[in-house]
Scaffold this active site. Structure first.
Site, PDB file in Angstrom:
ATOM      1  N   GLU A  31      24.516  32.533   9.814  1.00 36.45           N
ATOM      2  CA  GLU A  31      23.121  32.925  10.135  1.00 36.45           C
ATOM      3  C   GLU A  31      22.946  34.083  11.090  1.00 36.45           C
ATOM      4  OE1 GLU A  31      24.675  30.278  10.254  1.00 36.45           O
ATOM      5  OE2 GLU A  31      23.512  28.493  10.539  1.00 36.45           O
ATOM      6  N   CYS A  47      23.833  25.890  14.087  1.00 37.23           N
ATOM      7  CA  CYS A  47      24.302  25.491  15.516  1.00 37.23           C
ATOM      8  C   CYS A  47      23.400  26.096  16.693  1.00 37.23           C
ATOM      9  CB  CYS A  47      25.716  26.395  15.815  1.00 37.23           C
ATOM     10  SG  CYS A  47      25.505  28.036  16.418  1.00 37.23           S
ATOM     11  N   CYS A  49      22.621  29.951  17.041  1.00 32.60           N
ATOM     12  CA  CYS A  49      21.984  30.569  16.116  1.00 32.60           C
ATOM     13  C   CYS A  49      20.338  30.229  15.935  1.00 32.60           C
ATOM     14  CB  CYS A  49      22.456  29.933  14.839  1.00 32.60           C
ATOM     15  SG  CYS A  49      24.036  30.844  14.153  1.00 32.60           S
ATOM     16  N   ASN A  86      29.880  33.393   7.191  1.00 32.56           N
ATOM     17  CA  ASN A  86      30.523  33.304   8.717  1.00 32.56           C
ATOM     18  C   ASN A  86      31.865  34.019   8.371  1.00 32.56           C
ATOM     19  OD1 ASN A  86      31.372  31.290   6.539  1.00 32.56           O
ATOM     20  ND2 ASN A  86      32.364  29.973   8.342  1.00 32.56           N
ATOM     21  N   GLU A 115      35.469  34.434  10.699  1.00 31.35           N
ATOM     22  CA  GLU A 115      36.342  33.746  11.597  1.00 31.35           C
ATOM     23  C   GLU A 115      37.607  34.935  12.080  1.00 31.35           C
ATOM     24  OE1 GLU A 115      37.546  29.923  10.398  1.00 31.35           O
ATOM     25  OE2 GLU A 115      35.512  29.072  10.433  1.00 31.35           O
ATOM     26  N   CYS A 156      28.979  33.008  13.138  1.00 30.64           N
ATOM     27  CA  CYS A 156      28.275  32.239  12.265  1.00 30.64           C
ATOM     28  C   CYS A 156      27.553  33.105  11.159  1.00 30.64           C
ATOM     29  CB  CYS A 156      27.265  31.343  12.623  1.00 30.64           C
ATOM     30  SG  CYS A 156      27.809  30.168  13.941  1.00 30.64           S
TER      31      CYS A 156
HETATM   32  N1  THU Z   1      29.248  27.842  11.072  1.00 30.92           N
HETATM   33  C1  THU Z   1      28.257  28.821  10.585  1.00 30.92           C
HETATM   34  O1  THU Z   1      28.579  29.899  10.121  1.00 30.92           O
HETATM   35  N2  THU Z   1      26.990  28.409  10.826  1.00 30.92           N
HETATM   36  C2  THU Z   1      26.650  27.271  11.568  1.00 30.92           C
HETATM   37  O2  THU Z   1      25.541  26.976  11.854  1.00 30.92           O
HETATM   38  C3  THU Z   1      27.480  26.273  11.908  1.00 30.92           C
HETATM   39  C4  THU Z   1      28.891  26.614  11.898  1.00 30.92           C
HETATM   40  C5  THU Z   1      30.495  28.361  10.992  1.00 30.92           C
HETATM   41  C6  THU Z   1      31.297  28.763  12.070  1.00 30.92           C
HETATM   42  C7  THU Z   1      32.986  28.482  11.731  1.00 30.92           C
HETATM   43  O3  THU Z   1      33.235  29.685  11.014  1.00 30.92           O
HETATM   44  C8  THU Z   1      32.561  27.195  10.803  1.00 30.92           C
HETATM   45  O4  THU Z   1      31.271  27.262  10.340  1.00 30.92           O
HETATM   46  C9  THU Z   1      32.923  26.099  11.451  1.00 30.92           C
HETATM   47  O5  THU Z   1      32.525  25.741  12.528  1.00 30.92           O
END
Ligand code: THU
Length: 161
Positions: A79, A116, A119, A66, A68, A77
């Site tokens: 995935e 999520c 994804c 991930n 940010e 994310c």
């Molecule tokens: N996140 C993912 O990378 N994958 C997911 O399936 C759920 C959330 C990340 C996004 C963000 O950087 C952090 O987790 C908190 O939501």
């Protein structure tokens, strides 16, 4: 009076393993790649690190983590980072499997962290493109869940256009 309403049910199944040692070699390799991918996570806002790895039809593994950004919606994310990276680097190769794992403060989550909705939708389209059920490995420090087919984690997939 005639009743046309039917009550329907879905059957969702998955395999649950107590530890990574119980996985098949291929699944363990992909899960380990997702764990290694955590090193690439940039999560200064949520402090929630996610690593993912996809296996392509040619058996190449592509990792993603991930990312940010201070403009929150601009992040992505793990995935989708892995899937988009794989699809753009290896055009025409199917995504056959995906693994993911999350950690906080350098410790793997005790229980699986599920992908999520966005994804899952992206997984659905790569699955549709390959025409075969995608193998989905959701890891943690404890149990590991393995699903065959995105329908198992995303029923009623939108794929009308
Ligand atoms: N996140 C993912 O990378 N994958 C997911 O399936 C759920 C959330 C990340 C996004 C963000 O950087 C952090 O987790 C908190 O939501």
């Amino acid at each position: 009076m005639r009743l046309d309403m039917e009550e329907k049910k879905l059957d969702i199944s998955w395999k649950e393993y107590a530890s990574r040692e119980e996985l098949s070699e291929k699944d363990r390799q992909l899960l380990d790649a997702a764990i290694n991918a955590l090193a690439g996570s940039y999560a200064p806002y949520s402090h929630f690190n996610v690593g993912s790895a996809v296996r392509l039809g040619n058996d190449i593994i592509v990792r993603g983590a991930n990312q940010e950004n201070s403009a929150f919606p601009s992040g992505l994310c793990a995935e989708r980072t892995a899937m988009f990276s794989a699809a753009s680097r290896y055009p025409g190769e199917e995504i056959v499997a995906i693994a993911l794992v999350a950690s906080q403060n350098g410790k793997l989550q005790a229980a699986p962290t599920y992908p999520c909705g966005a994804c899952r939708q992206v997984m659905a389209q790569y699955q549709q493109r390959s025409g075969k059920p995608m193998h989905i490995i959701i890891g943690s420090a404890g149990k590991i869940q393995v699903f065959d087919g995105v329908e198992m984690i995303l029923p009623f997939i939108f794929d009308d256009i």
